[in-house]
Scaffold this active site. Structure first.
Site, PDB file in Angstrom:
ATOM      1  N   GLY A   6       0.834  -1.206   0.000  1.00  0.00           N
ATOM      2  CA  GLY A   6       0.000   0.000   0.000  1.00  0.00           C
ATOM      3  C   GLY A   6       0.864   1.249   0.000  1.00  0.00           C
ATOM      4  N   LEU A   8       1.485   3.483  -2.113  1.00  0.00           N
ATOM      5  CA  LEU A   8       1.074   4.703  -2.825  1.00  0.00           C
ATOM      6  C   LEU A   8       0.024   5.466  -2.036  1.00  0.00           C
ATOM      7  CD1 LEU A   8       0.969   3.412  -6.518  1.00  0.00           C
ATOM      8  CD2 LEU A   8       2.858   4.454  -5.252  1.00  0.00           C
ATOM      9  N   GLN A  10      -1.383   7.390   1.769  1.00  0.00           N
ATOM     10  CA  GLN A  10      -0.945   8.584   2.513  1.00  0.00           C
ATOM     11  C   GLN A  10       0.322   8.306   3.321  1.00  0.00           C
ATOM     12  OE1 GLN A  10      -3.505   9.747   5.813  1.00  0.00           O
ATOM     13  NE2 GLN A  10      -2.980  11.910   5.541  1.00  0.00           N
ATOM     14  N   LEU A  11       0.405   7.153   4.003  1.00  0.00           N
ATOM     15  CA  LEU A  11       1.592   6.863   4.824  1.00  0.00           C
ATOM     16  C   LEU A  11       2.689   6.201   3.991  1.00  0.00           C
ATOM     17  CD1 LEU A  11      -0.012   5.584   8.155  1.00  0.00           C
ATOM     18  CD2 LEU A  11       0.582   7.913   7.466  1.00  0.00           C
ATOM     19  N   ASP A  32       2.311  -1.734  -4.561  1.00  0.00           N
ATOM     20  CA  ASP A  32       0.877  -1.430  -4.491  1.00  0.00           C
ATOM     21  C   ASP A  32       0.227  -2.113  -5.693  1.00  0.00           C
ATOM     22  OD1 ASP A  32      -0.487   1.415  -2.871  1.00  0.00           O
ATOM     23  OD2 ASP A  32      -1.644  -0.128  -3.929  1.00  0.00           O
ATOM     24  N   ILE A  33      -1.064  -1.874  -5.882  1.00  0.00           N
ATOM     25  CA  ILE A  33      -1.706  -2.478  -7.066  1.00  0.00           C
ATOM     26  C   ILE A  33      -1.987  -1.411  -8.132  1.00  0.00           C
ATOM     27  CG2 ILE A  33      -2.760  -4.436  -5.870  1.00  0.00           C
ATOM     28  CD1 ILE A  33      -5.367  -2.808  -5.741  1.00  0.00           C
ATOM     29  N   ASP A  50      -0.255  -7.625  -4.706  1.00  0.00           N
ATOM     30  CA  ASP A  50      -1.646  -7.679  -4.241  1.00  0.00           C
ATOM     31  C   ASP A  50      -1.664  -8.523  -2.975  1.00  0.00           C
ATOM     32  OD1 ASP A  50      -4.828  -8.822  -5.691  1.00  0.00           O
ATOM     33  OD2 ASP A  50      -4.234  -8.210  -3.668  1.00  0.00           O
ATOM     34  N   TYR A 139     -13.424  -1.099   9.626  1.00  0.00           N
ATOM     35  CA  TYR A 139     -12.011  -0.678   9.668  1.00  0.00           C
ATOM     36  C   TYR A 139     -11.467  -0.869  11.089  1.00  0.00           C
ATOM     37  CZ  TYR A 139      -8.219   2.817   9.812  1.00  0.00           C
ATOM     38  OH  TYR A 139      -7.027   3.467   9.997  1.00  0.00           O
ATOM     39  N   LYS A 143      -8.780  -3.627  12.573  1.00  0.00           N
ATOM     40  CA  LYS A 143      -7.511  -3.178  13.187  1.00  0.00           C
ATOM     41  C   LYS A 143      -7.341  -3.783  14.584  1.00  0.00           C
ATOM     42  CE  LYS A 143      -5.573  -0.726   9.983  1.00  0.00           C
ATOM     43  NZ  LYS A 143      -4.308  -1.143   9.363  1.00  0.00           N
TER      44      LYS A 143
END
Ligand code: VAH
Length: 318
Positions: A6, A8, A10-11, A32-33, A50, A139, A143
């Protein structure tokens, strides 16, 4: 080698840049995908990955000699509520793939958690590291699941699993990704572009927040803390708490014409179930965490970065 899933997001984007600088371009594999920008492609290694494809991930871990796995791929709070089945697959099944590989190949595994891992029955003012966690979003549920599974694999198999619960992360260089705190990124763009922001939360909705540079530095520092110093596998991380009104007032110091219209939507219920103040005394005590950016500094650094992009020069911003 460090693999970031992941990357691409924000983090991921920020951590990829930080780690490429710190450990060298060859040591970091961003994945990333989606198709990356030319800049990300030219500045180091990028690979399609993926997290729902176990074999694909396993090949990368083996062929690229991965020993740290930073797992960012997930659907955030608001977008997850609009696509629950995908959130279950990505945030839970995808995490299981990453967890299994980390155990099999003895990787150091970092998975971000969130203020969203708490719910309306958790103490909110403040919310400590260890307390009731009954979140009301898929979400948040996913988590909490990740935190518990990571802690269990640490105890059972000695997996070096580490997680930090972040407040809303404010950043300028990545478009908001479907979070409930993302109004606090969008308002800067709107203030500079049109002078008008429509806020999807009520003006007095207080939420914990952190500037992206502090967030990324917390990961960098946390992952190099000697294991014996860690009393927990998951720590709260905090910098400040503010309401949309607090933030708008600070921005008006530089953009007096800013107008905010408050139009709460379904994200208000999510925000009302989350912590208002976040107690990160555990991280500060056990491994010396401290934030650098408060609300004043946050507003200045965001406007300094974004103003030129919108062709604006702001007075009295030193
Ligand atoms: C979200 N920004 O709003 C993310 C974060 C603190 C919330 O997890 O979903």
């Amino acid at each position: 080698k460090i693999l970031i899933t992941g990357s691409l997001g924000q983090l991921g984007k920020g951590l990829g840049r930080l780690y490429r600088k710190k450990y060298g371009q060859e040591s970091v594999i961003m994945s990333d995908i989606l198709k990356p920008s030319k800049e990300i492609l030219n500045e180091g290694r990028y690979i399609y990955a993926d997290v729902l494809d176990f074999k694909n991930l396993q090949e990368i871990v083996v062929n690229c000699e991965v020993d740290w796995l930073i797992h960012f791929s997930a659907l955030l709070s608001a977008i997850g509520e609009n696509n629950i089945s995908l959130a279950v697959r990505l945030n839970i099944e995808g995490f299981h793939n990453v967890l299994e590989l980390s155990k099999q190949y003895k990787l150091k595994l970092f998975v971000p958690s969130t203020i969203g891992a708490f719910g309306p029955t958790s103490p909110r003012n403040p919310t400590p590291d260890l307390t009731i966690q009954r979140p009301r979003t898929i979400y948040g549920v996913s988590k909490v699941h990740a935190e518990l599974m990571g802690e269990y694999f640490h105890q059972k198999f000695g997996l070096d699993f580490r997680s930090l619960r972040f407040p809303g992360v404010i950043s300028a260089d990545t478009a908001p990704g479907g979070g409930t705190t993302d109004y606090a990124c969008q308002i800067f763009h709107d203030a500079l572009k049109t002078g008008h922001h429509v806020c999807f939360l009520k003006k007095d909705t207080k939420l914990p927040m952190i500037y992206v540079d502090d967030c990324l530095r917390s990961i960098e520092e946390f992952l190099t803390v000697p294991d014996e110093k860690l009393k927990l596998r998951t720590y709260n991380i905090n910098a400040m708490s503010f309401t949309p009104e607090d933030l708008a007032e600070k921005i008006k110091k530089y953009i007096p014409e800013l107008r905010v219209t408050y139009k709460p939507d379904n994200r208000q219920d999510i925000a009302d179930s989350w912590p208002m103040e976040f107690d990160d005394s555990g991280a500060r005590k056990d491994w010396g965490w401290k934030h650098h950016y408060d609300l004043e500094e946050l507003v200045k650094v965001m406007l300094k970065y974004l103003a030129p992009i919108y062709g604006r020069t702001l007075k009295n911003i030193n």
